[in-house]
Design a protein around this motif. Structure first.
Motif, PDB file in Angstrom:
ATOM      1  N   ALA A  56       0.831  -1.210   0.000  1.00 45.47           N
ATOM      2  CA  ALA A  56       0.000   0.000   0.000  1.00 45.47           C
ATOM      3  C   ALA A  56       0.863   1.257   0.000  1.00 45.47           C
ATOM      4  CB  ALA A  56      -0.923  -0.010   1.216  1.00 45.47           C
ATOM      5  N   SER A  60       0.753   4.316  -2.769  1.00 51.35           N
ATOM      6  CA  SER A  60       0.354   5.637  -2.280  1.00 51.35           C
ATOM      7  C   SER A  60       1.298   6.746  -2.731  1.00 51.35           C
ATOM      8  CB  SER A  60       0.287   5.627  -0.748  1.00 51.35           C
ATOM      9  OG  SER A  60       1.584   5.497  -0.185  1.00 51.35           O
ATOM     10  N   LEU A 384      -3.813  -6.488  -3.997  1.00 54.50           N
ATOM     11  CA  LEU A 384      -4.217  -5.879  -2.727  1.00 54.50           C
ATOM     12  C   LEU A 384      -5.259  -4.787  -2.935  1.00 54.50           C
ATOM     13  CD1 LEU A 384      -3.586  -5.497   0.403  1.00 54.50           C
ATOM     14  CD2 LEU A 384      -2.055  -3.672  -0.333  1.00 54.50           C
ATOM     15  N   LEU A 385      -5.184  -4.062  -4.048  1.00 54.82           N
ATOM     16  CA  LEU A 385      -6.075  -2.934  -4.296  1.00 54.82           C
ATOM     17  C   LEU A 385      -7.425  -3.354  -4.841  1.00 54.82           C
ATOM     18  CD1 LEU A 385      -3.521  -0.502  -6.002  1.00 54.82           C
ATOM     19  CD2 LEU A 385      -4.030  -0.781  -3.570  1.00 54.82           C
ATOM     20  N   GLN A 390      -9.842  -8.140  -1.435  1.00 61.46           N
ATOM     21  CA  GLN A 390     -10.274  -7.612  -0.141  1.00 61.46           C
ATOM     22  C   GLN A 390     -11.522  -8.322   0.366  1.00 61.46           C
ATOM     23  OE1 GLN A 390     -10.682  -3.384  -0.695  1.00 61.46           O
ATOM     24  NE2 GLN A 390      -8.577  -3.149  -1.401  1.00 61.46           N
ATOM     25  N   ALA A 533      -9.230   1.994   5.527  1.00 62.02           N
ATOM     26  CA  ALA A 533      -8.047   1.589   6.291  1.00 62.02           C
ATOM     27  C   ALA A 533      -8.397   1.314   7.751  1.00 62.02           C
ATOM     28  CB  ALA A 533      -6.973   2.665   6.190  1.00 62.02           C
TER      29      ALA A 533
END
Length: 731
Positions: A56, A60, A384-385, A390, A533
């Motif tokens: 992450a 970012s 992950l994104l 998720q 988050a």
């Protein structure tokens, strides 16, 4: 009364000793330390979380970090780990830092490995390439993925690794692996329609896709497909999809094919919409449910069949044989289904379960989930994104955490035992219904926030939809899918397809009924990344620890819900091509400037939590248009002018607060323009989609999608200020 001692009088005047004054803080720190070091068996579960934190961090950044810097940081973290590994708390901290840096480095390595050119502007010409994948859409068109071998006016070094073309010719026949030549149009992958929106270009960049478009004519076959395993697998998937779709027909056939091969493009929009509103969209994505039903059914059938032969059952480990055979069958299902992220995670989970059975270890545990997450993140850090990663891991973690709880274990123990046939049947039915209810509730809560974040929607009656449809999927659809795969090589799959088709029809009926209930589909306003988050942190803290301190995870989850919908929405949105804009009126609603079918318009309304269709949001009494452009003038709001040509710029610059021009505006004109903000054609080309916020003090703030995305390899190269001024001079 007794007289006070000197020590008591001194304490009354000066207060308690320093150690006692800070005793609550000390007790809290001692409690945290005791809890943390009392659950050393759970530390490993946090390794994928820390790995994901490093990934992450990579995504970012507003710039692309050099690979050498990431490898240098990884070496330094590894050295620190080797030094501090056996030093108690310092060693734990060193391990945590190493995991974070490792995740960051893996993301950098992945980006370097998949890096490939991307089409920077629309391209027309002849392309020759090898067919990687072919899917037929609901409307009969072919979605063809090519590996280009040659492109008109494009050097080999500048050709994308893959492109995707829509071939809208019903008679076109294309096979995976063959080489074709086709004339078509390619464009860069679509960018976000607003700053911070979904970045499709980033997603497909990691798949190697550097252009999307359509064919002008039917393709010409240049060479037949080679005989390699990837081509054979792709052709096999295509053949299975065609046989299932033709054997069942209609929407049921398209869904049945999607449950076997993972190809969803042929599913009608109405069917997908009903399933989504009923909370059954997860059924279309081959994940844990499908893999467990497929592999579990195969395991049970093989073991039951071997148990019928006493000579084998009494002498050999038939349970391990069944697990080994089911592992092979599940691997085949993974390959046939297309191996999406959710399917990979599910295969890893069930593979670990079958391996555990073979080696006499616990089959299902949170440790296996952590190991599966580590493998997926190490292989494809960008997953992950994605909503698939998720939501699938959130559901599994939540379910295992629930079934690990003492309350559920006591309930399970109470319901074990041998009763008569009647009471045993009633107990089985009760346990099944209760299991579906509990599983649906937990999975719904675990994935609901992620669905709302990514899709701005929640399915209020998901429990009812799952309670009605999952028994059909479990008892009819997936066992029939397994039978179809077994019988298809012999051409005897028709009975299994009939059963599967009837099961899918029943599932669609349940979905349609639940979707028709009032309020079944509820839009919610978009949430900040901080909410996601905090929800993730709180949920993991609540699920991965076992002691009472895990309930501290409720605090960040409550804060996340409080922050949901808190960010201010833009007052003015402009699409990347500048041909569509949306203005927020005093009523708080967005009003579109043009009546046209637009993905951008639907996304803007969805992010606002607005249930209107784009056609219902067009126009306002405050908007007026003529041949030179349009004006938006609502009392108490800034006046916005949309200029179609240079002839209207003079008047617009005098009276408007915001000028949006479809032609370049030279620097000299900008200097004399009285508008507080000027956006021209080159601003849109350089910045992409634009969002403008009005301040209460009359100020304006502008954000662009490319500023939000940063200077990353999947972001198109920006135009320079010099090119803008040159274009304005040409006008």
């Amino acid at each position: 009364m007794t007289a006070a001692t000197d020590a008591e009088l001194e304490e009354a005047v000066e207060g308690p000793p320093a150690d006692e004054a800070f005793s609550p803080l000390r007790r809290a720190s001692d409690y945290v330390a005791a809890s943390f070091f009392g659950e050393t068996d759970r530390w490993f579960l946090w390794s994928p979380v820390l790995l994901g934190l490093g990934i992450a961090l990579y995504f970012s950044l507003s710039f692309e970090p050099p690979l050498w810097a990431a490898l240098l940081a990884l070496s330094a973290a590894g050295g620190g780990l080797a030094v501090a590994l056996r030093r108690g708390a310092t060693g734990v901290l060193a391990v945590a830092i190493f995991c974070v840096v490792l995740g960051f480095a893996l993301a950098c390595i992945r980006a370097a490995v998949v890096a490939a050119p991307v089409i920077q502007k629309p391209w027309n010409g002849v392309i020759e390439g090898r067919v990687v994948e072919v899917e037929r859409t609901e409307k009969g068109a072919l979605a063809v993925t090519l590996e280009p071998l040659s492109m008109d006016r494009v050097a080999p070094a500048d050709m994308p690794a893959k492109v995707r073309l829509q071939v809208r010719f019903p008679d076109a026949v294309i096979e995976p692996g063959e080489t074709i030549r086709v004339r078509g149009r390619l464009m860069p992958p679509p960018e976000p329609v607003e700053p911070g929106g979904f970045d499709y270009a980033r997603q497909v960049w990691f798949d190697g896709l550097g252009g999307v478009g359509f064919a002008f004519a039917a393709p010409e076959r240049v060479a037949p497909p080679p005989e390699d395993w990837t081509t054979s697998l792709a052709r096999l998937r295509q053949a299975i999809t065609a046989r299932v779709q033709s054997g069942i027909g209609g929407a049921s056939g398209a869904i049945a094919a999607a449950l076997i091969t993972g190809e969803q493009r042929a599913i009608p929009d109405w069917a997908a919409e009903d399933l989504r509103k009923a909370g059954l969209a997860h059924v279309l994505s081959i994940s844990g449910l499908h893999m467990v039903l497929f592999g579990g059914s195969l395991f049970w059938l093989l073991r039951a069949g071997l148990a019928l032969v006493p000579a084998i059952a009494l002498r050999y480990p038939i349970k391990k044989w069944g697990a080994a055979a089911a592992l092979v069958g599940s691997t085949g299902y993974l390959l046939i289904s297309g191996a999406e992220v959710a399917t990979q995670r599910s295969w890893i989970m069930i593979a670990l379960m079958f391996v555990a059975i073979i080696f006499d270890r616990p089959a299902l545990s949170m440790r296996n989930v952590a190991l599966a997450a580590l493998l997926v993140l190490a292989w494809q850090p960008e997953s992950l994104l994605g909503a698939s990663f998720q939501m699938s891991f959130a559901a599994v973690v939540g379910l295992i955490a629930c079934y690990e709880s003492p309350l559920v274990q006591r309930f399970t123990a109470m319901n074990e035992g041998s009763d008569g046939f009647l009471f045993g049947s009633l107990r089985f039915a009760f346990n099944y219904v209760a299991g579906v209810l509990v599983t649906t509730t937990i999975a719904g809560f675990a994935t609901g926030a992620y669905a709302a974040f990514h899709f701005d929607r929640i399915a209020l009656y998901g429990m009812a939809g799952n309670l009605g449809a999952l028994p059909i999927v479990s008892v009819l659809v997936m066992p029939a899918a397994l039978a179809t795969m077994v019988l298809m090589p012999f051409g005897a799959e028709a009975p299994a397809l009939w059963v599967m088709g009837k099961g899918v029809e029943g599932m669609l009926w349940v979905a349609h009924e639940v979707a028709g209930w009032r309020g079944a589909d509820r839009l919610v306003a978009s949430a900040p990344m901080a909410s996601l988050a905090l929800l993730t942190l709180g949920g993991l803290w609540l699920s991965l620890w076992r002691g009472s301190w895990r309930f501290a995870g409720i605090a960040p989850m409550a804060l996340a819900l409080a922050l949901w919908g808190s960010p201010a929405r833009p007052d003015l949105l402009i699409a990347p091509d500048g041909r569509l804009a949306a203005l927020r009126g005093k009523d708080g609603l967005l009003h579109l400037t043009a009546k046209r079918s637009s993905y951008a318009a639907s996304q803007w309304l969805r992010h606002d939590g607005d249930t209107r269709e784009p056609s219902d949001a067009v126009g306002s009494p405050y908007q007026g248009c003529d041949s030179a452009g349009c004006i938006w003038h609502e009392p108490g709001r800034p006046l916005v002018a949309f200029s179609e040509g240079p002839e209207a710029l003079g008047d617009d610059c005098v009276r408007a607060d915001v000028v949006i021009s479809m032609v370049p505006v030279a620097r000299q004109i900008r200097a004399t323009c009285h508008a507080r903000l000027v956006v021209d054609r080159f601003d849109l080309w350089r910045g992409g989609a634009i969002a403008i916020y009005y301040g209460s003090d009359g100020t304006m703030r502008m954000e662009t999608s490319r500023e939000a995305r940063g200077r990353r390899p999947w972001v198109q190269r920006q135009f320079t200020a010099k090119s803008r001024d040159e274009g304005a001079a040409d006008q």
